[in-house]
Motif scaffolding. Structure first.
Motif, PDB file in Angstrom:
ATOM      1  N   VAL A 161      40.782  51.220  42.998  1.00  0.00           N
ATOM      2  CA  VAL A 161      40.686  50.611  41.671  1.00  0.00           C
ATOM      3  C   VAL A 161      40.207  51.594  40.605  1.00  0.00           C
ATOM      4  O   VAL A 161      40.400  51.349  39.416  1.00  0.00           O
ATOM      5  CB  VAL A 161      39.765  49.367  41.682  1.00  0.00           C
ATOM      6  CG1 VAL A 161      40.399  48.255  42.514  1.00  0.00           C
ATOM      7  CG2 VAL A 161      38.372  49.703  42.218  1.00  0.00           C
ATOM      8  N   ARG A 162      39.563  52.685  41.017  1.00  0.00           N
ATOM      9  CA  ARG A 162      39.170  53.680  40.025  1.00  0.00           C
ATOM     10  C   ARG A 162      38.784  54.983  40.717  1.00  0.00           C
ATOM     11  O   ARG A 162      38.504  55.006  41.914  1.00  0.00           O
ATOM     12  CB  ARG A 162      38.020  53.196  39.149  1.00  0.00           C
ATOM     13  CG  ARG A 162      36.747  52.889  39.871  1.00  0.00           C
ATOM     14  CD  ARG A 162      35.603  52.593  38.890  1.00  0.00           C
ATOM     15  NE  ARG A 162      35.970  51.547  37.951  1.00  0.00           N
ATOM     16  CZ  ARG A 162      35.153  51.069  37.017  1.00  0.00           C
ATOM     17  NH1 ARG A 162      33.929  51.552  36.915  1.00  0.00           N
ATOM     18  NH2 ARG A 162      35.525  50.111  36.196  1.00  0.00           N
ATOM     19  N   THR A 163      38.805  56.036  39.928  1.00  0.00           N
ATOM     20  CA  THR A 163      38.385  57.359  40.385  1.00  0.00           C
ATOM     21  C   THR A 163      37.347  57.877  39.408  1.00  0.00           C
ATOM     22  O   THR A 163      37.487  57.694  38.200  1.00  0.00           O
ATOM     23  CB  THR A 163      39.583  58.324  40.439  1.00  0.00           C
ATOM     24  OG1 THR A 163      40.588  57.776  41.307  1.00  0.00           O
ATOM     25  CG2 THR A 163      39.172  59.688  40.972  1.00  0.00           C
ATOM     26  N   GLU A 164      36.291  58.521  39.921  1.00  0.00           N
ATOM     27  CA  GLU A 164      35.251  59.018  39.034  1.00  0.00           C
ATOM     28  C   GLU A 164      34.790  60.407  39.472  1.00  0.00           C
ATOM     29  O   GLU A 164      34.816  60.744  40.655  1.00  0.00           O
ATOM     30  CB  GLU A 164      34.066  58.057  38.984  1.00  0.00           C
ATOM     31  CG  GLU A 164      33.423  57.783  40.321  1.00  0.00           C
ATOM     32  CD  GLU A 164      32.312  56.744  40.200  1.00  0.00           C
ATOM     33  OE1 GLU A 164      31.414  56.941  39.364  1.00  0.00           O
ATOM     34  OE2 GLU A 164      32.351  55.759  40.949  1.00  0.00           O
ATOM     35  N   SER A 246      29.058  57.026  38.094  1.00  0.00           N
ATOM     36  CA  SER A 246      28.552  55.679  37.836  1.00  0.00           C
ATOM     37  C   SER A 246      27.064  55.544  38.106  1.00  0.00           C
ATOM     38  O   SER A 246      26.434  54.594  37.630  1.00  0.00           O
ATOM     39  CB  SER A 246      29.324  54.660  38.689  1.00  0.00           C
ATOM     40  OG  SER A 246      29.300  55.023  40.052  1.00  0.00           O
ATOM     41  N   GLU A 268      36.713  58.126  44.979  1.00  0.00           N
ATOM     42  CA  GLU A 268      37.424  56.896  44.647  1.00  0.00           C
ATOM     43  C   GLU A 268      36.563  55.681  44.968  1.00  0.00           C
ATOM     44  O   GLU A 268      35.670  55.725  45.820  1.00  0.00           O
ATOM     45  CB  GLU A 268      38.733  56.825  45.441  1.00  0.00           C
ATOM     46  CG  GLU A 268      39.730  57.915  45.086  1.00  0.00           C
ATOM     47  CD  GLU A 268      40.925  57.936  46.015  1.00  0.00           C
ATOM     48  OE1 GLU A 268      42.039  58.235  45.545  1.00  0.00           O
ATOM     49  OE2 GLU A 268      40.729  57.663  47.223  1.00  0.00           O
ATOM     50  N   LEU A 293      38.654  45.641  37.107  1.00  0.00           N
ATOM     51  CA  LEU A 293      38.394  47.001  37.570  1.00  0.00           C
ATOM     52  C   LEU A 293      39.576  47.945  37.408  1.00  0.00           C
ATOM     53  O   LEU A 293      39.397  49.161  37.325  1.00  0.00           O
ATOM     54  CB  LEU A 293      37.999  46.971  39.053  1.00  0.00           C
ATOM     55  CG  LEU A 293      36.747  46.169  39.416  1.00  0.00           C
ATOM     56  CD1 LEU A 293      36.620  46.064  40.921  1.00  0.00           C
ATOM     57  CD2 LEU A 293      35.518  46.833  38.828  1.00  0.00           C
ATOM     58  N   GLY A 294      40.791  47.381  37.392  1.00  0.00           N
ATOM     59  CA  GLY A 294      41.979  48.224  37.399  1.00  0.00           C
ATOM     60  C   GLY A 294      42.643  48.171  38.767  1.00  0.00           C
ATOM     61  O   GLY A 294      42.197  47.505  39.691  1.00  0.00           O
ATOM     62  N   GLY A 295      43.742  48.924  38.905  1.00  0.00           N
ATOM     63  CA  GLY A 295      44.462  48.951  40.174  1.00  0.00           C
ATOM     64  C   GLY A 295      45.433  47.787  40.254  1.00  0.00           C
ATOM     65  O   GLY A 295      45.725  47.133  39.254  1.00  0.00           O
TER      66      GLY A 295
END
Length: 306
Positions: A161-164, A246, A268, A293-295
């Motif tokens: 759902v996300r990468t940081e 985060s 991820e 969240l996305g994805g």
């Protein structure tokens, strides 16, 4: 006895008139009278006194009316709840959060789900490493996990759902804390506070990979399982750390966060749940979390630990 008999009796008892009760029930009066007499014969109790001028409840009929109303209300409530359950509006759900997501996402996710699904009993569990979440998903103590992939389990579906990026966490008094960004190589001689090793933490492995890419391996390492403990150790001046971006949401006096210069290593975050689970509540929440969240994106199939 059938539910329709209860509904017939309640209508007559409330109207005290067969004609009005029949209109209310959208049926003819003779069949209604016949059904009430049949009902009384089945019970072996007279519920209504009938005359040419009026209909009255007997003592037994008055008692039965209250019980019949309660039964019908309970049945109607059960019908409504079944409809809501089929629509994914009620039920119980347990969600696990990895350490950094606990502080960034748990408040928002909880707020959204409680506002949109007030009749769902929601259990949230923070500071869970990926292996513990996988175990929880397998044994049913968790329904959804927000974790760090990869997860190699054919019984689980994993959506990225996300990468940081990774960032540096430093004691406030550290000389490098004055910089806008920190080069990872400049931390080579520092004591490191890390998440657990031995394949228990994806972030731990990502940090070691990033350090290896710039030519060193941390020598003095203290491992902790909880993000709050990790940042507290840093604030106390016990070392430095490299953490997902985060973690910045966790503000502890004495600890500061700085971007890593010339480092592209990322981690991820994924939603994980039991593959093929048809629970409508689960599917509804997963769809809502994706909007928040996305994805979704599938996790990588290669065997590295990113």
């Amino acid at each position: 006895m059938e539910l329709r008999h209860l509904r017939y009796f309640v209508a007559v008892a409330e109207e005290l008139h067969f004609g009005r009760a029949a209109e209310r029930l959208h049926m003819a009066q003779p069949p209604l009278s016949h059904q009430i007499r049949q009902f009384e014969e089945e019970l072996g109790v007279t519920l209504l006194h009938r005359s040419t001028r009026k209909v009255e409840l007997t003592v037994a009929g008055a008692v039965y009316l209250e019980r019949a109303r309660s039964i019908l209300q309970a049945v109607d409530a059960a019908n409504r709840d079944a409809t809501r359950a089929a629509a994914g509006e009620i039920g119980e759900l347990s969600i696990g959060f990895t350490g950094s997501a606990t502080y960034e996402l748990l408040p928002g996710v909880t707020r959204i789900l409680r506002a949109e699904l007030p009749r769902v009993s929601l259990t949230v569990k923070g500071e869970m490493l990926t292996p513990a979440q996988v175990d929880g998903l397998r044994d049913g103590t968790l329904d959804i996990g927000l974790l760090r992939p990869p997860v190699h389990d054919p019984e689980l579906t994993v959506h990225i759902v996300r990468t940081e990026p990774l960032i540096a966490a430093l004691p406030e008094a550290h000389p490098l804390a004055r910089n806008d960004a920190v080069r990872l190589a400049d931390l080579r001689d520092e004591p490191f506070i890390t998440y657990p090793s031995h394949f228990r933490s994806v972030v731990h492995d990502a940090v070691l990979d990033a350090c290896r890419e710039v030519g060193f391996r941390p020598r003095d390492v203290t491992e902790v399982s909880e993000t709050s403990t990790l940042v507290t150790f840093i604030a106390a001046g016990l070392g430095v750390a490299v953490v997902p971006a985060s973690v910045r949401r966790l503000e502890i006096p004495g600890a500061v966060y700085r971007p890593l210069a010339a480092t592209t290593r990322e981690v991820e975050l994924a939603l994980a749940f039991r593959a093929g689970d048809p629970d409508p509540l689960l599917q509804r929440v997963i769809a809502r979390l994706h909007r928040f969240l996305g994805g979704p994106r599938p996790q990588r199939t290669r065997g590295d630990r990113h």
